[in-house]
Design a protein around this motif. Structure first.
Motif, PDB file in Angstrom:
ATOM      1  N   GLN A  42       0.841  -1.210   0.000  1.00 19.32           N
ATOM      2  CA  GLN A  42       0.000   0.000   0.000  1.00 19.32           C
ATOM      3  C   GLN A  42       0.870   1.252   0.000  1.00 19.32           C
ATOM      4  O   GLN A  42       0.584   2.223  -0.695  1.00 19.32           O
ATOM      5  CB  GLN A  42      -0.901   0.024   1.244  1.00 19.32           C
ATOM      6  N   GLN A  45       2.301   1.874  -3.394  1.00 15.15           N
ATOM      7  CA  GLN A  45       1.323   2.481  -4.296  1.00 15.15           C
ATOM      8  C   GLN A  45       1.186   3.971  -3.991  1.00 15.15           C
ATOM      9  O   GLN A  45       1.071   4.791  -4.897  1.00 15.15           O
ATOM     10  CB  GLN A  45      -0.034   1.777  -4.170  1.00 15.15           C
ATOM     11  N   LYS A  48       4.268   5.798  -5.296  1.00 18.17           N
ATOM     12  CA  LYS A  48       4.199   5.983  -6.742  1.00 18.17           C
ATOM     13  C   LYS A  48       3.161   7.050  -7.100  1.00 18.17           C
ATOM     14  O   LYS A  48       3.395   7.880  -7.984  1.00 18.17           O
ATOM     15  CB  LYS A  48       3.839   4.646  -7.423  1.00 18.17           C
ATOM     16  N   SER A  49       2.043   7.048  -6.400  1.00 16.94           N
ATOM     17  CA  SER A  49       0.972   8.012  -6.703  1.00 16.94           C
ATOM     18  C   SER A  49       1.444   9.439  -6.435  1.00 16.94           C
ATOM     19  O   SER A  49       1.272  10.331  -7.269  1.00 16.94           O
ATOM     20  CB  SER A  49      -0.263   7.725  -5.844  1.00 16.94           C
ATOM     21  N   THR A 114       0.591  -0.031 -11.834  1.00 12.11           N
ATOM     22  CA  THR A 114       0.452   1.155 -10.985  1.00 12.11           C
ATOM     23  C   THR A 114      -0.960   1.693 -11.134  1.00 12.11           C
ATOM     24  O   THR A 114      -1.433   1.913 -12.247  1.00 12.11           O
ATOM     25  CB  THR A 114       1.475   2.231 -11.407  1.00 12.11           C
ATOM     26  N   TYR A 117      -3.446   6.350  -6.630  1.00 15.35           N
ATOM     27  CA  TYR A 117      -4.440   6.525  -5.561  1.00 15.35           C
ATOM     28  C   TYR A 117      -5.520   5.445  -5.631  1.00 15.35           C
ATOM     29  O   TYR A 117      -6.669   5.681  -5.275  1.00 15.35           O
ATOM     30  CB  TYR A 117      -5.038   7.941  -5.608  1.00 15.35           C
ATOM     31  N   GLY A 118      -5.137   4.266  -6.115  1.00 14.71           N
ATOM     32  CA  GLY A 118      -6.101   3.156  -6.194  1.00 14.71           C
ATOM     33  C   GLY A 118      -7.158   3.346  -7.267  1.00 14.71           C
ATOM     34  O   GLY A 118      -8.101   2.561  -7.353  1.00 14.71           O
ATOM     35  N   THR A 335      -5.556  -3.157  -7.028  1.00 15.64           N
ATOM     36  CA  THR A 335      -4.152  -3.333  -7.412  1.00 15.64           C
ATOM     37  C   THR A 335      -3.620  -4.636  -6.864  1.00 15.64           C
ATOM     38  O   THR A 335      -2.909  -5.375  -7.535  1.00 15.64           O
ATOM     39  CB  THR A 335      -3.294  -2.183  -6.839  1.00 15.64           C
ATOM     40  N   GLN A 336      -3.965  -4.901  -5.611  1.00 13.21           N
ATOM     41  CA  GLN A 336      -3.509  -6.135  -5.004  1.00 13.21           C
ATOM     42  C   GLN A 336      -4.088  -7.329  -5.767  1.00 13.21           C
ATOM     43  O   GLN A 336      -3.413  -8.323  -5.987  1.00 13.21           O
ATOM     44  CB  GLN A 336      -3.964  -6.179  -3.551  1.00 13.21           C
TER      45      GLN A 336
END
Ligand code: HEM
Ligand code: HEM
Length: 435
Positions: A42, A45, A48-49, A114, A117-118, A335-336
């Motif tokens: 998390q 992610q 990266k965001s 990627t 933000y989900g 993403t997971q």
């Protein structure tokens, strides 16, 4: 002099300056503290965001800078040159840090998608895998360069502001007074430092070697726990069945592979006659759980089906097969899920279905059974026992059971992303079946 508009940066430049500074503080603190294995997923992610956000804001900022007048320089000579050099290097850093990070992710053999933000899918850059390591080094080096520039930049700004008493920081402050700028500067430091220490405490294993060192003991500890559990189970059951079932199980074990080789689609040929078929009722569950550096990671399969032919009183004739749609595996977020279904873990697109077929089922008394069988997953077929309990009677039964799967034997989770994951995955299932 500094109070009038010409001597201050435009409000857009000021907004972008502080947004980017705050975002940089967060991204660097997260970058250094996020665990480099699946437990940091998390945070990765988020890193990266925020990093891509910085890239986008920097492009906007450069366009803004080229299209808006900036106030005249107030520093001349060597310090003026130094200040300008730091600014130019800052721009290079603000572009290159996210670009190298993006290239690291794009060149990783793990191929982790990627999702900013989900929500927003972000593509990979066409970068060869061979550059991955170099890019990682460059990305880390740039982060240190950014920190060094930050120290020089802030020292220069404070020196100018306080030694000259000319409200220098007011040039880059939301209000004309330098106080807001100083406050924002303190906010940048507090955010970066606070996050760094907070996350550092929450995720004590910060660098890769440390993480690797701790993987083995964690794995061993989990294995030991699982073995103990299994031993406990067997001890309990042996008391009930020793002497009776043990030899029978052994002989069935020996014949099972032959049976499969000779008769790919075996009909029950045993004297007891065909066992009754059971229909799995909707509403059942098939869950999995794996220890990840001390925390349980849980998920489930949404789509699976099975054929069950079994006489609970005479389990030796049982024929059970279960099919699991791997693309229906879900964990916490999109993403997971994508990673779980991807090549490193379940490889759902290459081998969409995992199957388990029983070879022999033996009673352990008290409604408990142990089934030997073969699990085919990700192109590997291996013997895989499961245990289950039946309750109820007549034409309906509740089934609940468990299997401990050695994920490495099926190459599920091969890269550094899985380095904190225990070797054993526990599968739990429960459903009702009617005759
Ligand atoms: C201004 C933006 C960024 C800064 C300042 C930054 C900074 C950092 C830092 C300090 C680390 C830890 C380095 C280490 O401990 O080895 C790191 C790691 C990492 N960052 Fe960034 N990052 C930024 C943007 C990004 C972006 C946009 C991505 C991907 C889209 C990214 C991907 C990564 C990856 C994959 C790692 C782990 C590399 C490894 O395994 O050592 N970063 N970053
Ligand atoms: C990581 C954080 C920061 C970054 C990346 C950054 C970057 C920059 C850049 C690139 C400029 C030049 C703007 C231009 O002329 O195009 C600038 C100007 C400025 N920054 Fe920062 N900054 C950061 C943090 C801070 C902090 C914490 C302070 C105050 C303590 C500060 C005070 C200033 C001031 C006063 C100027 C105007 C300088 C001048 O008029 O010559 N900055 N900053």
């Amino acid at each position: 002099m500094l109070g009038n508009r010409v001597d201050r940066y435009s409000s857009g430049a000021i907004l972008l300056h502080w947004l980017i500074a705050l975002a940089l503080a967060a991204v660097i603190a997260i970058g250094f503290t996020m665990p480099k294995d699946a437990s940091g997923f998390q945070l990765f992610q988020l890193h990266k965001s925020i990093g891509i956000t910085i890239l986008v804001l920097t492009v906007v900022r450069i366009v803004w800078r080229l299209t808006h007048k900036r106030p005249d320089k107030v520093e001349r000579g060597l310090t003026g040159f130094l200040a300008s050099a730091v600014h130019v290097l800052f721009y290079a850093f603000m572009l290159l840090a996210p670009l190298t990070g993006w290239a690291v992710v794009s060149s990783s053999e793990l191929d982790i998608p990627t999702l900013l933000y989900g929500v927003v899918p972000w593509p990979h850059l066409p970068v060869p895998q061979s550059l991955n390591h170099t890019l990682e080094e460059a990305h880390e080096l740039l982060a240190f360069l950014g920190l060094a520039l930050f120290v020089l930049h802030v020292a220069g700004a404070l020196r100018h502001h306080f030694l000259r008493g000319d409200n220098f920081i007011g040039r880059m402050s939301p209000g004309a007074s330098g106080a807001t700028g100083l406050l924002l500067g303190a906010g940048v430091v507090a955010l970066g430092g606070g996050l760094f220490f907070w996350l550092g405490a929450a995720y004590p294993k910060t660098d890769a070697p440390a993480a690797e060192e701790t993987v083995a003991p964690t794995d061993e500890a989990t294995d030991a726990a699982v073995t103990e559990e299994a031993a406990g189970d067997e001890e309990g059951s042996e008391e009930e069945v020793t002497g009776d079932d043990a030899p029978a199980e052994a002989s069935e074990d020996e014949t099972a592979p032959e049976e499969e080789a000779a008769e790919p689609d075996p009909e029950p040929t045993v004297a007891a006659g065909p066992p009754p078929s059971w229909t799995i009722q909707p509403g059942g569950s098939l869950r999995f759980s794996v220890d990840n550096s001390g925390t349980a990671m849980n998920g489930s399969f949404g789509q699976w089906s099975g054929n069950i032919a079994m006489d609970p009183d005479n389990p030796s004739t049982a024929q059970i097969s279960i099919n699991i749609q791997l693309a229906s595996a879900t964990m916490n977020d999109a993403t997971q899920n994508e990673m779980l279904r991807g090549a490193e873990f379940l490889a759902a697109s290459a081998n969409p279905t995992a199957t388990w077929r029983s070879s022999s089922v033996t009673s352990q008394g008290g409604g408990r059974y142990r089934a030997e069988g073969t699990l085919s997953l990700k192109g590997v077929s291996r013997s895989q026992p499961i245990t289950f309990t039946l309750s109820g009677n007549g034409n309906s039964r509740s089934v609940s059971g468990q299997a401990t799967i050695d994920r490495n034997a099926f190459s599920v989770g091969t890269g550094p992303n899985a380095s904190g994951l225990a070797g054993n995955v526990t599968l739990n299932f429960a459903f009702d079946a009617t005759r």
